[in-house]
Design a protein around this motif. Structure first.
Motif, short mmCIF file in Angstrom:
data_model
loop_
_atom_site.label_atom_id
_atom_site.label_comp_id
_atom_site.label_asym_id
_atom_site.label_seq_id
_atom_site.Cartn_x
_atom_site.Cartn_y
_atom_site.Cartn_z
N SER A 1 26.77 -7.48 -0.38
CA SER A 1 27.14 -6.40 0.20
C SER A 1 26.40 -6.09 1.29
O SER A 1 25.10 -6.20 1.23
N ASP A 2 26.93 -5.05 2.19
CA ASP A 2 26.11 -4.69 3.37
C ASP A 2 24.91 -3.76 3.19
O ASP A 2 25.17 -2.64 2.55
N PRO B 1 25.18 3.30 5.84
CA PRO B 1 26.27 3.69 6.80
C PRO B 1 25.84 4.70 7.85
O PRO B 1 25.45 5.71 7.10
N PRO C 1 35.32 -1.39 0.52
CA PRO C 1 34.93 -1.02 1.72
C PRO C 1 33.82 -1.69 2.40
O PRO C 1 32.48 -1.48 2.01
N ARG C 2 33.93 -2.81 2.97
CA ARG C 2 32.68 -3.46 3.56
C ARG C 2 33.28 -3.97 5.16
O ARG C 2 34.27 -4.27 5.36
N SER C 3 32.19 -4.17 5.83
CA SER C 3 32.57 -4.44 7.44
C SER C 3 32.94 -5.80 7.11
O SER C 3 32.97 -6.54 6.21
N HIS D 1 36.53 -10.39 5.63
CA HIS D 1 36.36 -9.80 4.32
C HIS D 1 37.43 -9.66 3.39
O HIS D 1 37.69 -10.21 2.23
N GLY E 1 31.76 -0.94 6.62
CA GLY E 1 30.53 -0.96 5.89
C GLY E 1 29.36 -0.19 6.59
O GLY E 1 28.41 0.43 5.89
N GLU E 2 29.50 0.23 7.69
CA GLU E 2 28.81 1.43 8.67
C GLU E 2 29.37 2.80 8.74
O GLU E 2 28.91 3.29 9.53
N ARG F 1 30.14 -7.03 14.37
CA ARG F 1 30.21 -6.55 12.83
C ARG F 1 30.59 -7.76 11.95
O ARG F 1 30.10 -8.17 10.62
N VAL G 1 28.74 -10.03 9.18
CA VAL G 1 29.04 -10.08 7.91
C VAL G 1 29.27 -11.85 7.37
O VAL G 1 28.71 -12.31 6.25
#
Length: 435
Positions: free
Chosen positions: A2-3, A7, A70-72, A77, A216-217, A300, A304
């Motif tokens: 995961s990032d 965020p 919920p990830r960049s 992804h 992710g941010e 981004r 990832v």
């Protein structure tokens, strides 16, 4: 993986990235390529409305996926999680080559073209290159500075376009009858030209999924990713229909046909030479936010990929300000190569064929994951399901078939890009396995 970075993007910043990603070159160039095949105002406005509704359908589907995962990384992804790492890698490769580099290159070329149209002594390609390199330097800075830069330029850009629309409505010389339906319009809706023109429209709307690239941010992504996607897309839909209506009722159509500088031509028709030049400069100025948003989102995605692929881990390496410097430089290099090798129209069609395949697969992932992962929490669900999925899928197939028939060269470029991506996937996977 995961990032791990906290965020930091607010809802307003995330929405501004969606808006700025969408409002770029497309809305100021597409009409010139649509008019030869669709010589009627009402079908053109319907075309822009359809494009907006389809984008909203796509945004609702991405909102469910983005809130659930919920990830960049966007399609990289989502397709990795939904289907297979190969599809995810290909989506990431498409994002780097077509999804971000090509739109940035097209925007920079249009920026240079607009500025050259106003000041002929300036070299258009040099202006575009200068814009790209300047934005690259911004993207190497701290995230808080990038957020302020992006939000400020997006608000200013949106305001300038609204001022352009408002000013046009107060000027004389409008012909509202050009927007009325007329005999013979029916055949246009089912023509091949209409399907290909929808490709241009969907390019103008490309970016409605931007919040998924930086999920992710974003603070509280379960709530704010869907909001940014839907609010950003809906506001741009209204803006696009109004802007194209202004172009159609104020500017001679023959002056816009097959022309890239539709905004500048229309500005001069509405406000005269000096006022039109000022409007053209404002349009060019607005492309700054678009280039910034696209470069930020693209880096981004690469970051990832670097987190997941051992052989590409350098893409995740930050500079002392926390920016993924190699990802920024790499996309910038792709942009510069495309700027020196492609025309705007060819870039638009090359981009949309690849992006439409990626987004089509993501939309289909909604029903697929509902069957495969029925117990996973979904903070947001697609309303009126499965209608948005069906609408987006059917029109995507129609567009892709029409594009393959009408533009075989650009379609071949897209297929070649995917083949190169497959080779890179197995090459990097082999390196990762050996290490």
């Amino acid at each position: 993986m995961s990032d791990a970075r906290p965020p930091s993007l607010s809802l307003s910043a995330a929405t501004s990235i969606v808006v700025a990603s969408m409002v770029g070159t497309g809305v100021f160039t597409s009409l010139g390529f649509q008019l030869p095949g669709i010589p009627s105002g009402f079908p053109i406005l319907v075309l822009w409305g359809v494009g907006g509704i389809l984008s909203l359908c796509g945004a609702l589907c991405y909102a469910e996926l983005g809130a659930m995962l919920p990830r960049s990384g966007g399609e990289y992804h989502l397709l990795t999680k939904a289907y297979h790492p190969l599809l995810g890698f290909l989506a990431g490769w498409v994002s780097m080559t077509a999804g971000f580099a090509a739109p940035i290159a097209a925007a920079a070329l249009v920026f240079g073209s607009y500025m050259h149209g106003i000041w002929p002594q300036l070299h258009p390609q040099a202006l575009g290159v200068g814009l790209v390199l300047g934005i690259m330097l911004v993207q190497l800075c701290h995230l808080q500075l990038i957020e302020r830069f992006q939000l400020g330029f997006t608000v200013l850009k949106f305001g300038l376009i609204l001022a352009f629309i408002a000013g046009a409505f107060f000027m004389a010389g409008k012909d509202w009858s050009l927007l009325a339906p007329k005999t013979g319009d029916g055949r246009l809706y089912v023509s091949e030209s209409y399907a290909v023109s929808l490709v241009y429209v969907m390019y103008a709307y490309a970016g409605w999924n931007a919040a998924a690239y930086v999920a992710g941010e974003i603070r509280d992504p379960h709530r704010n990713v869907p909001r940014a996607l839907v609010w950003g897309t809906a506001s741009v839909l209204v803006l696009y229909v109004m802007l194209n209506a202004v172009f159609l009722i104020t500017t001679p159509w023959e002056a816009m046909e097959n022309q890239e500088q539709v905004g500048l031509i229309s500005g001069r028709a509405i406000f005269g030479q000096s006022g039109g030049d000022a409007a053209g400069a404002l349009i060019a100025f607005g492309l700054i936010a678009h280039v910034s948003a696209m470069l930020f989102s693209g880096t981004r995605v690469l970051r990832v990929i670097g987190q997941d692929a051992h052989a590409l881990r350098a893409l995740d390496r930050p500079n002392r300000l926390g920016a993924p410097w190699l990802a920024v430089v790499l996309i910038t290099a792709f942009v510069l190569v495309l700027m020196f090798t492609g025309r705007v129209e060819q870039l638009l069609l090359y981009i949309m064929g690849l992006l439409q395949v990626s987004s089509f697969l993501c939309v289909l992932a909604v029903p697929w994951l509902r069957r495969r992962m029925p117990k996973v929490e979904r903070p947001f669900k697609v309303p009126f399901y499965p209608l948005p999925v069906i609408l987006y899928s059917l029109v995507s197939i129609w567009m892709l078939v029409a594009l393959a028939i009408d533009k075989p060269v650009e379609t071949a470029w897209g297929a070649t890009t995917l083949i190169i991506g497959v080779v890179l996937y197995y090459a990097t996977r082999g390196k990762a396995s050996a290490s």
